[in-house]
Every structure is written in C-alpha cells, then in structure tokens.
Design a protein around this motif. Structure first.
Motif, short mmCIF file in Angstrom:
data_model
loop_
_atom_site.label_atom_id
_atom_site.label_comp_id
_atom_site.label_asym_id
_atom_site.label_seq_id
_atom_site.Cartn_x
_atom_site.Cartn_y
_atom_site.Cartn_z
N HIS A 118 32.96 46.70 32.59
CA HIS A 118 32.05 46.17 31.57
C HIS A 118 31.47 44.82 32.00
O HIS A 118 30.26 44.58 31.86
N LEU A 119 32.31 43.96 32.57
CA LEU A 119 31.84 42.65 33.02
C LEU A 119 30.85 42.78 34.17
O LEU A 119 29.87 42.04 34.24
N LEU A 163 30.71 36.01 34.88
CA LEU A 163 30.85 36.12 36.33
C LEU A 163 32.21 35.64 36.81
O LEU A 163 32.88 36.32 37.59
N ILE A 164 32.63 34.47 36.35
CA ILE A 164 33.91 33.92 36.79
C ILE A 164 35.06 34.82 36.34
O ILE A 164 36.01 35.08 37.09
N GLU A 165 34.97 35.34 35.12
CA GLU A 165 36.02 36.22 34.62
C GLU A 165 36.06 37.52 35.43
O GLU A 165 37.13 38.03 35.75
N ALA A 166 34.87 38.04 35.77
CA ALA A 166 34.81 39.27 36.57
C ALA A 166 35.39 39.05 37.96
O ALA A 166 36.13 39.90 38.48
N LEU A 176 39.17 38.96 37.74
CA LEU A 176 39.74 40.30 37.61
C LEU A 176 39.63 41.07 38.93
O LEU A 176 40.52 41.85 39.28
N GLN A 177 38.50 40.87 39.64
CA GLN A 177 38.33 41.52 40.94
C GLN A 177 39.43 41.08 41.91
O GLN A 177 40.00 41.88 42.65
N ILE A 178 39.71 39.79 41.92
CA ILE A 178 40.74 39.26 42.80
C ILE A 178 42.12 39.76 42.37
O ILE A 178 42.97 40.09 43.21
N ALA A 179 42.37 39.81 41.05
CA ALA A 179 43.65 40.32 40.57
C ALA A 179 43.87 41.76 41.02
O ALA A 179 44.97 42.14 41.44
N GLU A 180 42.81 42.55 40.98
CA GLU A 180 42.90 43.95 41.39
C GLU A 180 43.07 44.07 42.91
O GLU A 180 43.84 44.90 43.40
N ALA A 181 42.35 43.23 43.65
CA ALA A 181 42.35 43.34 45.11
C ALA A 181 43.61 42.78 45.75
O ALA A 181 44.10 43.32 46.75
N PHE A 182 44.14 41.68 45.19
CA PHE A 182 45.25 40.98 45.84
C PHE A 182 46.53 40.98 45.01
O PHE A 182 47.43 40.17 45.24
N GLN A 183 46.59 41.88 44.02
CA GLN A 183 47.79 42.04 43.20
C GLN A 183 48.25 40.74 42.56
O GLN A 183 49.43 40.37 42.62
#
Length: 309
Positions: free
Chosen positions: A84-85, A122-125, A128-135
């Motif tokens: 969504h973001l 953007l910053i929130e997205a 979340l992208q980093i959380a998903e990519a780097f656990q």
C-alpha cells in the motif's frame, strides 16, 4: 470350534499395554501394531494429518493448502502495508519528457519531499523494505549501524531513514567535497572517470552498513560506494534504492543484495507505433547511457539535470 471358554492364562490381555485384565473388547484400549517400534510414534497419540484434517483436527474441515504445496499463506500484515505504501509513493512521482534534453523522460521525485504526508510515507516504506530484506523489526532499533547515502539524492532520505533505524548516517561525495583524510575510489562513467570519497573515520571496522540512493541504473556509483565501505572495513549488508531501471541490469555489478521499492519504466522496444528507446527513456537516462550499460564502462546511475554521471 470348541465352545469351551478360553482362560485368561491362555488368552493374554488384548493389544494395548494398559489392558491388564481379560479382554472384554468394550473396555480395551485400541491396539496399535502388535509390537509398535520404540522409534516410531504411536498413531493413536499422533497429531492430526495436516492434509487430511483441518486446523481443528477434524476431518471435513478446511484443508491446509500450504501442506499440499498449493497456494501460499495469506501475505503478512507488514507485506500488505508495504504494498500500500509503495502505491502511495509511486503516485507522488511526476514525469517530464525531453528534460534535460530531447529523448529523455525525466522522473521527478521532488514532489514526494515537498509533501509531508508523502515524505513520511516514503520513509516508512523504506523502513519496512529494510525490515523485510534484512530481517529487522520495523519501529525498533535495528542491527544496522550505518546508512551510507550517495551524492546527492541519497542525502534527501538517508538521514531520516537512519534515524528511524537507530543508525548513523555517512555521505559518499565527489572528490574535494569532504575535509580531512579520505578513502578514495575511481570509477568509470560514460565519458571518462570520476572519484568518490568517504572520510576515513566515518565508521568503525566491522560495523554493518546499508547503502541507499534514489535510483540504480547501470550500477557504477553504487558499486564504487560498496568498494569504499569495504576499504573502510565495513560489513556491507546490501543496497536499497527508491527505483530501478531493470533493463540496464545495474544490480549485476553489485557484490551485495540490492532491494528496490519501485521498478522504473521498461525499455521500449518499438511496437509499430513509432515509439523506440529514442522516444521514451526513463528516469533521466539518455540513449547513450542505455547503450553504455552493455559495455565494460560503468555508469553512475545519476541525473543529467544535476550534471551527475
């Protein structure tokens, strides 16, 4: 057949070891095998089969699709929110054809930063992208020590992202822009060479680093930044970009995982409507830079409007 009853001594208890008296059939516990193996589970005590039984352990209920190799489980709340973001971030972009020169379709990211709501999105997205990519865990301090931003658009969101992650921010700049001792990497671009620098004491050896920039095109600048991080002794976890020009295959030049929020426009191949790569090129790229991506020369994925390679 004899009608004489069989004595208890002649007919030991039925099957299950808990049956200690003569078999009455009604009171007997069910038998498994005659002598169940010590290494195998007792089927009377095992959990419901994941395919034949529903989540409640009963037959006839909803089946577990994942156990059958069918459809995967529903996306997590984090993945749904990230999608969504991303959509909201993409809505904030605008295009300028023939800028800064004819044949270039320029993708302008500045409206995102002009809007408090879009900038926050953007910053929130990215978080979340980093959380998903780097656990890592969004909303909590991550194990990432340093965010490295590339000159110059990486400076627009790199510091804010670093704050959200509980990390430091370090810039990569062109030669002569940073004071004091610096590490230097020379890299190739379309029409010559350029130099990137980082201050020698920017971070400690062994710290975990993620490199960010607005776009990855042919990957030259990102690869150079990665070399700088390694020269300073950093542990390069990967790269994160707002957008990617997939057809230029810049990620192939990188020696660490690359993750992007959005994919840029694809290379137009000319579909009989008079539109070729000369007519529509994405994100400030020129025909020459697209052609250079297939050569050994590295491009920096920057912006013609800024005079970046």
């Amino acid at each position: 057949m004899s009608g004489t009853p069989v004595s208890f001594d002649q007919h030991p208890p039925h099957g299950h070891p808990s049956n200690t008296g003569p078999s009455t059939q009604k009171s007997d516990k069910p038998s498994t095998a005659s002598h169940a193996s010590d290494t195998k589970p007792d089927p009377t005590d095992s959990a419901p089969h994941p395919i034949l039984h529903g989540p409640d352990g009963k037959t006839g209920g909803p089946l577990n699709d994942a156990a059958q190799g069918g459809q995967s489980a529903a996306p997590s709340a984090g993945a749904t929110k990230l999608a969504h973001l991303k959509s909201k971030v993409k809505s904030g972009l605008r295009q300028f054809p023939d800028f800064p020169s004819k044949g270039v379709l320029f993708e302008d990211i500045m409206p995102i930063f002009a809007s408090h709501a879009l900038h926050t999105t953007l910053i929130e997205a990215l978080e979340l992208q980093i959380a998903e990519a780097f656990q890592t865990q969004a909303g909590e301090k991550s194990e990432i020590d340093v965010i490295v931003g590339l000159e110059s658009r990486g400076f627009l969101f790199g510091p804010a992202l670093a704050l959200r992650l509980g990390a430091g921010f370090v810039p990569v700049r062109k030669q002569g822009k940073l004071p004091g001792p610096c590490e230097t990497v020379t890299y190739k671009k379309e029409y010559g060479e350029d130099v990137f620098q980082m201050q020698s004491d920017a971070f400690k050896s062994g710290q975990k680093v993620v490199i960010v920039d607005d776009i990855i095109a042919t990957g030259g600048t990102a690869a150079a930044a990665g070399q700088l991080v390694r020269k300073l002794g950093g542990t390069l976890l990967g790269f994160v970009f707002m957008m990617e020009l997939d057809f230029l295959k810049g990620r192939e030049k990188l020696d660490a995982p690359a993750h992007t929020l959005l994919s840029g426009q694809e290379e137009s191949s000319g579909d009989g409507k008079g539109e070729t790569i000369d007519d529509k090129l994405p994100l400030g790229r020129t025909k020459e830079s697209a052609e250079e991506a297939n050569r050994s020369v590295t491009d920096t994925g920057g912006s013609l409007a800024e005079g970046r390679p």
